[in-house]
Design a protein around this motif. Sequence first.
Motif, mmCIF file in Angstrom:
data_model
loop_
_atom_site.group_PDB
_atom_site.id
_atom_site.type_symbol
_atom_site.label_atom_id
_atom_site.label_comp_id
_atom_site.label_asym_id
_atom_site.label_seq_id
_atom_site.Cartn_x
_atom_site.Cartn_y
_atom_site.Cartn_z
ATOM 1 N N ALA A 14 -4.326 10.286 15.054
ATOM 2 C CA ALA A 14 -4.352 8.824 15.099
ATOM 3 C C ALA A 14 -3.151 8.248 14.367
ATOM 4 C CB ALA A 14 -5.638 8.294 14.459
ATOM 5 N N LEU A 15 -2.825 7.014 14.731
ATOM 6 C CA LEU A 15 -1.841 6.211 14.010
ATOM 7 C C LEU A 15 -2.589 5.129 13.245
ATOM 8 C CD1 LEU A 15 0.860 5.633 16.782
ATOM 9 C CD2 LEU A 15 1.166 6.999 14.707
ATOM 10 N N SER A 16 -2.167 4.859 12.011
ATOM 11 C CA SER A 16 -2.850 3.841 11.214
ATOM 12 C C SER A 16 -1.855 2.938 10.503
ATOM 13 C CB SER A 16 -3.774 4.493 10.182
ATOM 14 O OG SER A 16 -3.029 5.160 9.191
ATOM 15 N N ILE A 17 -2.321 1.727 10.182
ATOM 16 C CA ILE A 17 -1.577 0.738 9.403
ATOM 17 C C ILE A 17 -2.425 0.375 8.199
ATOM 18 C CG2 ILE A 17 -0.512 -1.550 9.408
ATOM 19 C CD1 ILE A 17 -0.572 -1.379 12.516
ATOM 20 N N ALA A 18 -1.828 0.328 7.006
ATOM 21 C CA ALA A 18 -2.578 -0.039 5.795
ATOM 22 C C ALA A 18 -1.786 -1.054 4.991
ATOM 23 C CB ALA A 18 -2.859 1.201 4.946
ATOM 24 N N MET A 19 -2.511 -1.973 4.350
ATOM 25 C CA MET A 19 -1.875 -3.006 3.541
ATOM 26 C C MET A 19 -2.869 -3.483 2.487
ATOM 27 S SD MET A 19 -2.107 -6.243 6.194
ATOM 28 C CE MET A 19 -1.161 -7.313 5.116
ATOM 29 N N PRO A 20 -2.389 -4.157 1.444
ATOM 30 C CA PRO A 20 -3.315 -4.739 0.470
ATOM 31 C C PRO A 20 -4.202 -5.786 1.150
ATOM 32 C CG PRO A 20 -1.100 -4.641 -0.417
ATOM 33 C CD PRO A 20 -0.984 -4.339 1.043
ATOM 34 N N ILE A 21 -5.478 -5.733 0.877
ATOM 35 C CA ILE A 21 -6.393 -6.660 1.541
ATOM 36 C C ILE A 21 -6.098 -8.109 1.148
ATOM 37 C CG2 ILE A 21 -8.229 -6.631 -0.214
ATOM 38 C CD1 ILE A 21 -10.201 -6.352 2.200
ATOM 39 N N ALA A 22 -5.469 -8.313 -0.011
ATOM 40 C CA ALA A 22 -5.139 -9.668 -0.464
ATOM 41 C C ALA A 22 -4.131 -10.344 0.449
ATOM 42 C CB ALA A 22 -4.602 -9.621 -1.896
ATOM 43 N N ARG A 23 -3.329 -9.556 1.187
ATOM 44 C CA ARG A 23 -2.333 -10.126 2.093
ATOM 45 C C ARG A 23 -2.781 -10.117 3.551
ATOM 46 N NH1 ARG A 23 1.788 -7.889 3.239
ATOM 47 N NH2 ARG A 23 1.979 -5.926 2.117
ATOM 48 N N CYS A 24 -3.968 -9.577 3.826
ATOM 49 C CA CYS A 24 -4.407 -9.387 5.206
ATOM 50 C C CYS A 24 -5.146 -10.617 5.725
ATOM 51 C CB CYS A 24 -5.313 -8.166 5.292
ATOM 52 S SG CYS A 24 -5.818 -7.756 6.971
ATOM 53 N N PHE A 32 0.856 -1.182 0.000
ATOM 54 C CA PHE A 32 0.000 0.000 0.000
ATOM 55 C C PHE A 32 0.893 1.234 0.000
ATOM 56 C CE2 PHE A 32 -2.559 3.281 2.140
ATOM 57 C CZ PHE A 32 -3.721 3.225 1.385
ATOM 58 N N GLY A 33 0.672 2.140 -0.954
ATOM 59 C CA GLY A 33 1.528 3.312 -1.089
ATOM 60 C C GLY A 33 1.206 4.398 -0.085
ATOM 61 N N LEU A 34 2.095 5.363 0.005
ATOM 62 C CA LEU A 34 1.920 6.483 0.928
ATOM 63 C C LEU A 34 0.733 7.353 0.527
ATOM 64 C CD1 LEU A 34 5.476 7.878 1.741
ATOM 65 C CD2 LEU A 34 3.934 6.616 3.236
ATOM 66 N N ARG A 35 0.068 7.899 1.547
ATOM 67 C CA ARG A 35 -1.030 8.837 1.335
ATOM 68 C C ARG A 35 -0.728 10.169 2.010
ATOM 69 N NH1 ARG A 35 -1.617 5.387 -1.715
ATOM 70 N NH2 ARG A 35 -3.495 4.166 -2.226
ATOM 71 N N THR A 36 0.540 10.438 2.292
ATOM 72 C CA THR A 36 0.911 11.697 2.934
ATOM 73 C C THR A 36 0.436 12.884 2.098
ATOM 74 O OG1 THR A 36 2.880 10.650 3.850
ATOM 75 C CG2 THR A 36 2.808 13.055 3.885
#
Length: 258
Positions: free
Chosen positions: A219-229, A129-133
């Motif tokens: 807040a702090l968040s973690i994001a990843m591709p749902i296919a790997r979750c 998952f790419g940056l959203r800054t």
Amino acid sequence: MLSKTAGQGRVESVHRALVLLKLMAEEGSLSVTEAATALEVNPSTAQRLLVTLVGDGFAVQGTGKRYAPGPEFLRPGALRRIPSVRERLRPHLERLFERVGETVHVATLVGTEIHHLDGIEAANHALRFGLRTGVTLPAHETSAGKALLADLPADDVDARYHIALSGPRGRELRVDLGRLHEELERTRRRGIGTNFEESESGVAAFAVSIGLIDGERTALSIAMPIARCSRSDATEFAAHLFTTASEARNDLDLAGHM
């Protein structure tokens, strides 16, 4: 010159006093006439503000009836720059990244939007998952948004969305307030916000509120591709988010996270 755009909830007398302090710092000194012109107020109003600053030690009246910065304004440390929320949370963001090895962000709640202040991308995964800054997203569609909205009373959430829905972008705001309140209640019980392909296709995200930092809900968040979750990932991420958020609150000496 005084800004024409007044911020929502701004105390005008405080704003004017701060403008005068800035001008004294920039110009060295101010006359009543110069202060009145800068603030676009009557000279009597400008003089009352300057006299108040003198009384509290933030200004002194010198020769020629000019006002200059006072001892309270000039004392050591008074002009020390306060680190931004991004700077203060960066060590905790890095710690979270080391713990989970996935893309992580710091986000704040602004009205009904989430603003991503900082992030670290997990570049070691082929599918990541790419940056959203710098990106803003609807709060009710994001894990961080849900975590932060869950900190608010229901009437505050309603007020924010009623304002947003009546604004110029209201037609674009796809939100069911009834369903949102149900989701926020689940978030409060779990202590963690989740997002499974709500903000965008293919994303799974988890977030925990840190609380108010300098007036910003963060807040702090973690994001990843749902296919790997997996379910085990969700459990592990929640534990690391709780731990890191608690460390951040302790480090920043926050009384609570509401």
